[in-house]
Design a protein around this motif. Structure first.
Motif, PDB file in Angstrom:
ATOM      1  N   THR A 163       0.835  -1.205   0.000  1.00  0.00           N
ATOM      2  CA  THR A 163       0.000   0.000   0.000  1.00  0.00           C
ATOM      3  C   THR A 163       0.866   1.250   0.000  1.00  0.00           C
ATOM      4  N   ALA A 164       1.912   1.270   0.826  1.00  0.00           N
ATOM      5  CA  ALA A 164       2.811   2.427   0.869  1.00  0.00           C
ATOM      6  C   ALA A 164       3.513   2.617  -0.473  1.00  0.00           C
ATOM      7  N   ALA A 165       3.949   1.536  -1.098  1.00  0.00           N
ATOM      8  CA  ALA A 165       4.616   1.629  -2.403  1.00  0.00           C
ATOM      9  C   ALA A 165       3.653   2.154  -3.460  1.00  0.00           C
ATOM     10  N   ALA A 166       2.423   1.683  -3.443  1.00  0.00           N
ATOM     11  CA  ALA A 166       1.429   2.164  -4.403  1.00  0.00           C
ATOM     12  C   ALA A 166       1.143   3.647  -4.176  1.00  0.00           C
ATOM     13  N   GLY A 167       1.046   4.062  -2.913  1.00  0.00           N
ATOM     14  CA  GLY A 167       0.824   5.471  -2.592  1.00  0.00           C
ATOM     15  C   GLY A 167       1.976   6.343  -3.050  1.00  0.00           C
ATOM     16  N   ALA A 168       3.208   5.863  -2.841  1.00  0.00           N
ATOM     17  CA  ALA A 168       4.390   6.622  -3.277  1.00  0.00           C
ATOM     18  C   ALA A 168       4.404   6.732  -4.794  1.00  0.00           C
ATOM     19  N   GLY A 169       4.034   5.658  -5.479  1.00  0.00           N
ATOM     20  CA  GLY A 169       3.967   5.693  -6.943  1.00  0.00           C
ATOM     21  C   GLY A 169       2.923   6.681  -7.433  1.00  0.00           C
ATOM     22  N   LEU A 170       1.783   6.724  -6.759  1.00  0.00           N
ATOM     23  CA  LEU A 170       0.733   7.667  -7.123  1.00  0.00           C
ATOM     24  C   LEU A 170       1.186   9.107  -6.909  1.00  0.00           C
ATOM     25  N   VAL A 171       1.824   9.380  -5.779  1.00  0.00           N
ATOM     26  CA  VAL A 171       2.338  10.722  -5.502  1.00  0.00           C
ATOM     27  C   VAL A 171       3.383  11.108  -6.550  1.00  0.00           C
ATOM     28  N   GLY A 172       4.285  10.180  -6.885  1.00  0.00           N
ATOM     29  CA  GLY A 172       5.307  10.447  -7.901  1.00  0.00           C
ATOM     30  C   GLY A 172       4.694  10.730  -9.260  1.00  0.00           C
ATOM     31  N   THR A 173       3.629  10.058  -9.593  1.00  0.00           N
ATOM     32  CA  THR A 173       2.955  10.268 -10.875  1.00  0.00           C
ATOM     33  C   THR A 173       2.248  11.611 -10.918  1.00  0.00           C
ATOM     34  N   LEU A 174       1.641  12.016  -9.816  1.00  0.00           N
ATOM     35  CA  LEU A 174       0.877  13.264  -9.773  1.00  0.00           C
ATOM     36  C   LEU A 174       1.737  14.495  -9.500  1.00  0.00           C
ATOM     37  N   ARG A 175       2.968  14.293  -9.049  1.00  0.00           N
ATOM     38  CA  ARG A 175       3.832  15.417  -8.667  1.00  0.00           C
ATOM     39  C   ARG A 175       4.013  16.451  -9.787  1.00  0.00           C
ATOM     40  N   PRO A 176       4.244  16.044 -11.023  1.00  0.00           N
ATOM     41  CA  PRO A 176       4.418  17.045 -12.086  1.00  0.00           C
ATOM     42  C   PRO A 176       3.179  17.959 -12.250  1.00  0.00           C
ATOM     43  N   LEU A 177       2.038  17.474 -11.908  1.00  0.00           N
ATOM     44  CA  LEU A 177       0.819  18.287 -12.038  1.00  0.00           C
ATOM     45  C   LEU A 177       0.797  19.438 -11.052  1.00  0.00           C
ATOM     46  N   PHE A 178       1.540  19.325  -9.979  1.00  0.00           N
ATOM     47  CA  PHE A 178       1.517  20.336  -8.927  1.00  0.00           C
ATOM     48  C   PHE A 178       2.716  21.301  -8.986  1.00  0.00           C
ATOM     49  N   ARG A 179       3.628  21.113  -9.905  1.00  0.00           N
ATOM     50  CA  ARG A 179       4.773  22.028 -10.065  1.00  0.00           C
ATOM     51  C   ARG A 179       4.307  23.295 -10.778  1.00  0.00           C
ATOM     52  N   LYS A 180       4.946  24.406 -10.450  1.00  0.00           N
ATOM     53  CA  LYS A 180       4.619  25.658 -11.111  1.00  0.00           C
ATOM     54  C   LYS A 180       5.145  25.625 -12.544  1.00  0.00           C
ATOM     55  N   ALA A 181       4.368  26.124 -13.397  1.00  0.00           N
ATOM     56  CA  ALA A 181       4.793  26.212 -14.790  1.00  0.00           C
ATOM     57  C   ALA A 181       5.759  27.382 -14.928  1.00  0.00           C
ATOM     58  N   VAL A 182       6.927  27.158 -15.503  1.00  0.00           N
ATOM     59  CA  VAL A 182       7.951  28.181 -15.686  1.00  0.00           C
ATOM     60  C   VAL A 182       7.804  28.724 -17.112  1.00  0.00           C
ATOM     61  N   VAL A 183       7.735  30.066 -17.227  1.00  0.00           N
ATOM     62  CA  VAL A 183       7.574  30.697 -18.541  1.00  0.00           C
ATOM     63  C   VAL A 183       8.899  31.065 -19.110  1.00  0.00           C
TER      64      VAL A 183
END
Length: 183
Positions: A163-183
């Protein structure tokens, strides 16, 4: 087990009803006067299926049970089965089934059991059974719980790590969505 083998479900219901902690539940519907009782050899407690309240039986993972079962009249032709209805994903596990013809109205025996360690402790499941004969039917179930907690199973640490590994994988997958877009 001979001709009276059909009485095993009532004895098994009885054995399932005996509890070290004294908590028990039986739900029996009968048109043939069936009854079952059991005594746990390690604890010496006795339980009659007809006199149990609406609670959960807390049982040890393994023990030996002296069981007995009866019906009010000679059954003639009969058939039945008993099994464990485990929580998902385990499903149902057969304990015994029987059929034949007899004029005996009772049976008794001794049954050892050892519930596998992969079945989690502290989680409710049922022993379910039925018996049909020329005088009617008997169906019932007993709610059970293995002594201990859900983390007593060897599968618990594996499940937590997965469960922890799956959660870490999910967080790693979603992380790029939460980064600020650099112009």
């Amino acid at each position: 087990m001979g001709k009276a083998r059909w009485l095993l479900p009532f004895g098994m219901i009885g054995f399932a009803l005996v509890a070290s902690a004294g908590r028990a539940s039986a739900n029996i519907e009968s048109t043939n006067g069936c009854n079952g009782a059991g005594e746990w050899e390690d604890d010496g407690l006795q339980v009659d299926a007809a006199s149990i309240g609406d609670q959960v039986v807390e049982i040890p993972r393994s023990d030996t049970v002296d069981w007995q079962g009866s019906v009010s009249a000679a059954p003639g032709a009969y058939e039945g089965a008993i099994g464990l209805d485990l929580p998902p994903p385990f499903g149902e596990v057969g304990i015994d089934d029987w059929s034949g013809d007899t004029d005996s109205t009772s049976n008794a025996g001794v049954r050892d059991y050892d519930i596998p360690s992969f079945v989690p402790a502290g989680v409710e499941f049922k022993v379910v059974g039925h018996h049909n004969d020329e005088n009617g039917t008997c169906t019932g179930y007993v709610r059970l719980e293995i002594e201990g907690g859900p983390f007593d199973s060897p599968a618990a640490p594996i499940s937590l790590v997965a469960t922890a590994a799956a959660g870490a994988g999910l967080v790693g997958t979603l992380r790029p969505l939460f980064r600020k877009a650099v112009v």
